[in-house]
Structure formats: C-alpha cells, structure tokens
Motif scaffolding. Sequence first.
Motif, PDB file in Angstrom:
ATOM      1  N   ARG A   1       0.824  -1.169   0.101  1.00  0.00           N
ATOM      2  CA  ARG A   1      -0.094  -0.179  -0.087  1.00  0.00           C
ATOM      3  C   ARG A   1       0.807   1.078   0.028  1.00  0.00           C
ATOM      4  O   ARG A   1       2.075   1.341   0.495  1.00  0.00           O
ATOM      5  CB  ARG A   1      -0.938  -0.052   1.409  1.00  0.00           C
ATOM      6  N   TYR A   2       0.254   2.406  -0.513  1.00  0.00           N
ATOM      7  CA  TYR A   2       0.965   3.579  -0.263  1.00  0.00           C
ATOM      8  C   TYR A   2       1.277   4.014   1.108  1.00  0.00           C
ATOM      9  O   TYR A   2       2.323   4.705   1.291  1.00  0.00           O
ATOM     10  CB  TYR A   2       0.198   4.562  -1.157  1.00  0.00           C
ATOM     11  N   THR A   3       0.393   3.646   1.884  1.00  0.00           N
ATOM     12  CA  THR A   3       0.731   4.160   3.048  1.00  0.00           C
ATOM     13  C   THR A   3       1.782   3.467   4.035  1.00  0.00           C
ATOM     14  O   THR A   3       2.119   3.897   5.004  1.00  0.00           O
ATOM     15  CB  THR A   3      -0.712   4.097   4.045  1.00  0.00           C
TER      16      THR A   3
ATOM     17  N   SER B   1      -2.576   1.326  -7.597  1.00  0.00           N
ATOM     18  CA  SER B   1      -2.994   1.215  -6.668  1.00  0.00           C
ATOM     19  C   SER B   1      -1.953   0.484  -5.597  1.00  0.00           C
ATOM     20  O   SER B   1      -2.426   0.152  -4.281  1.00  0.00           O
ATOM     21  CB  SER B   1      -4.269   0.309  -6.624  1.00  0.00           C
ATOM     22  N   SER B   2      -0.614   0.531  -6.115  1.00  0.00           N
ATOM     23  CA  SER B   2       0.235  -0.034  -5.063  1.00  0.00           C
ATOM     24  C   SER B   2       1.739   0.411  -5.292  1.00  0.00           C
ATOM     25  O   SER B   2       1.841   0.952  -6.280  1.00  0.00           O
ATOM     26  CB  SER B   2       0.240  -1.509  -5.212  1.00  0.00           C
TER      27      SER B   2
ATOM     28  N   ALA C   1      -0.948  -4.962  -1.250  1.00  0.00           N
ATOM     29  CA  ALA C   1      -2.004  -3.940  -1.723  1.00  0.00           C
ATOM     30  C   ALA C   1      -2.980  -4.682  -2.730  1.00  0.00           C
ATOM     31  O   ALA C   1      -2.430  -5.826  -3.426  1.00  0.00           O
ATOM     32  CB  ALA C   1      -1.212  -2.840  -2.693  1.00  0.00           C
TER      33      ALA C   1
ATOM     34  N   THR D   1      -7.768  -0.455  -5.351  1.00  0.00           N
ATOM     35  CA  THR D   1      -8.587   0.380  -4.426  1.00  0.00           C
ATOM     36  C   THR D   1      -9.002   1.692  -5.372  1.00  0.00           C
ATOM     37  O   THR D   1      -8.168   2.024  -6.048  1.00  0.00           O
ATOM     38  CB  THR D   1      -8.179   0.868  -3.367  1.00  0.00           C
TER      39      THR D   1
END
Length: 410
Positions: A272-274, A312-313, A353, A356
């Motif tokens: 994930r980007y987070t 998305s990743s 990811a 999303t």
Amino acid sequence: MIDQVVSMVNGWIENFDLLSEGWRAGIVVFALVFGTATAAYLAGHMIVALERKFTKTKNLWDDAVLHAARKPVVAFVWLQGVYWAAEVAHHYSKAEIFTVNGAVLQVGFIWIVVWTMLRAIKEIEKILVSPLKMKSPMDYTTVNAVSKLSRAVVIITAILIVMQTLGYSISGVLAFGGVGGIAVGFAAKDLLANFFGGFIVHLDRPFKVGDWVRSPDRSIEGTVEHIGWRMTTIRTFDKRPLYVPNAAFTTIVVENPSRMTNRRISETIGIRYTDVSHMAPIVSDIRTMLENHEDIDSQQTLIVNFLAFNASSLDIMVYTFTKTTEWVRFHEVKQDVLLKISNIIEGYGAEVAFPTRTLHLPDGLRLEKDRSPTGATSEDPARKQGDGKNTESAGSATKLGDEGESGEGE
C-alpha cells in the motif's frame, strides 16, 4: 563331409536287405529327424547351462554372445539335420522339391548368421544403456540410432549375399537400384524427408527419449516416448499420444525444458501507499531471505528492488532462480518463498495492496442516509404519523371547500 555322411547312409540302406528300399529309406529319414530333435534339445540346454555359469562372472559380453547364439544354434542343428534327411530322401526319390536342398541350406545358413548378428546387436544395446550393468550408461537415443543403423546394414548385406547365392547379378541389381532409386525418390520424397529428419535428430540430438519438449511454432508439447526413423511419438500432458513426422523438426524451433539448469521465479508484489516508509527494510529483508534460502541458487541472478509507483500499489520486483528443475518441486519452493515474503511484509505492519479507489468530495457537500424515493428525508415514526394526519386534514378541508362552492353556485 556332408556328402560322405550321405553316401555312407545310402550304402547302409542298399546293403540292408531285411526291408524294402522305401521302408529302409523312411526309417533312416525318421532316425535322422529324431536325432536332430535330440541334438537340438541337448544343444539348447547346454547353452542355457553355460549362460547360468557365465552370469556369475564380471564379464558381460560373454553373456550377451551366449544369449544371442542360443536360438540360432538350435536352428542350425535343425537346418543341418533336415538337410541330411532331405538328401537321403532325394537319393531315392526324384521329386523336384528336393533339387533345391543345396540352395535352401546356403540361404538358411546366411539367415542363421544374420539372425545371430541381429540378436547380438540387440543384447549389446541393452548392456550399453543399462544403469545396472554399466557404471556410466550411454545415451539411449544415440545407442538406439547406432543399433538401428547396424541392423539395417546387416540386413541389406544379407539380402545382397542371398541374391548372389541364388544366381542373381549384384552389379545388375545395383544398376537397377540406381535408376529406380531416382523414381522412388520422387515418389516417396515425404518418406525420405522423414527418414533424413530422423537421421538429423539422431545426429544433432536436440532431445532424447524421456525429455520434455515443446515448440513455439506448432502446438507440440509433451514427453518424448519414441524416436523412430519416420516419426517421433510425444505423450502430451493430458496423456494423449502425438505423432510428429521427423521432417517437421528440420523446419521448426524446438525447445527442450528438460535441459534447463534452473527454474525462474519472477513476481511483482505490491504494498500500500501508506506503507511507503517500510519499503526499504522490506526489500532488504526479502533479499536476505532469498540469499539464505536453501532451495534458491544464489549464484544466479537475484534481483529484489522497488520497481514502480503503480495505480494502487508500490511494486516490488522479485527475480531469482531455484536449484531444482523438477516441475512439482519448483512449485513447492515457489510457494515457500511467497509465504515468507508475505510474513516479512506483515512483520512491518504493512499489507499487500489490492486495487482500490478513493473518492474526494468538495467541502460543504453532505450525503444524507436513508433518503426516501420522493426526495424527502425519513425521520422518526411519530413525525411520519403526524405528517400523515396533516396530509389527511388538508385533503378533508379541500373537499369541504369544494362542496361549499358547489352550494353557492346552486
């Protein structure tokens, strides 16, 4: 020697006056056939006994020679005994069938020699490819090709010798073969193309029996079962036999996965980007895990790097090679590697990811829940009842007003 034996037997028949000449000849012929059967039986059992004795020795070639010669020796005894009986019968019978005794003996002897050689070639082939008899067995495809070629040479030579024995001119046969070979070549060009294609396969050895082969040019993929002079049999992975003419292998690209040194794992894994702050340690741990994995060949190319910002990743490229080339074992190693990568990612509180989508709304815009189809916002039930009564009262008032207007009109 044969003529002396026959003359002696005929002299004994002529000097024996107890029975008629026909009966005496019949008894002698029966005795010769019976003696031949006995001699053949004894010869066969003698060779079997020798085979059992020589199997205890370390020399493998004497076993092959004895096994190859056992049946031809028995056949030779029968050939010689029947010839003597036929010669005795020919001396007292002028039947035309007995005039070919000499030619039959010569052709039979050639046939026995050829049979022995063919059996010896087959036995030698079995020894050369057997891992139980040879410390370093030879390649089956090569040995089989040489064996087939040797048998063909023996058979062709035997045919020419038999024709010469029967009185045919070999030079005339060869001349006819040269002229007729041109016509046969044009008529059977596909057959010859397959033959030479098989010869090229045996010579270049792009694959052998037991190899997994496939062609990107044709729908050919499976395990090689047999390489013949005209076609090759391939068993597909759904267990169907596939018969491929050998000429096809001279014009198509053939891939032999059985000869690969390693199998490759090439995967793109996204987080994930987070979790971008954990990217560097995750990549470092995955690389360390692969370098220390017992089933990964660290001498081959090994790449673990942050690859790209995807939709998305954040993508990580994992590129490495396993030590095994076995298909089933490779997937077991790949499963273990992927599970360990997942554990490394989870160990940093990150997640793999998946696609999303984020929706951003302008300030001041509010979404209302449970909106009724007419556009009114649903509230508590008591208010809904009140609204119902008010609606009903308004309807009644409207009705009375209409009636009053009607009275005034009248």
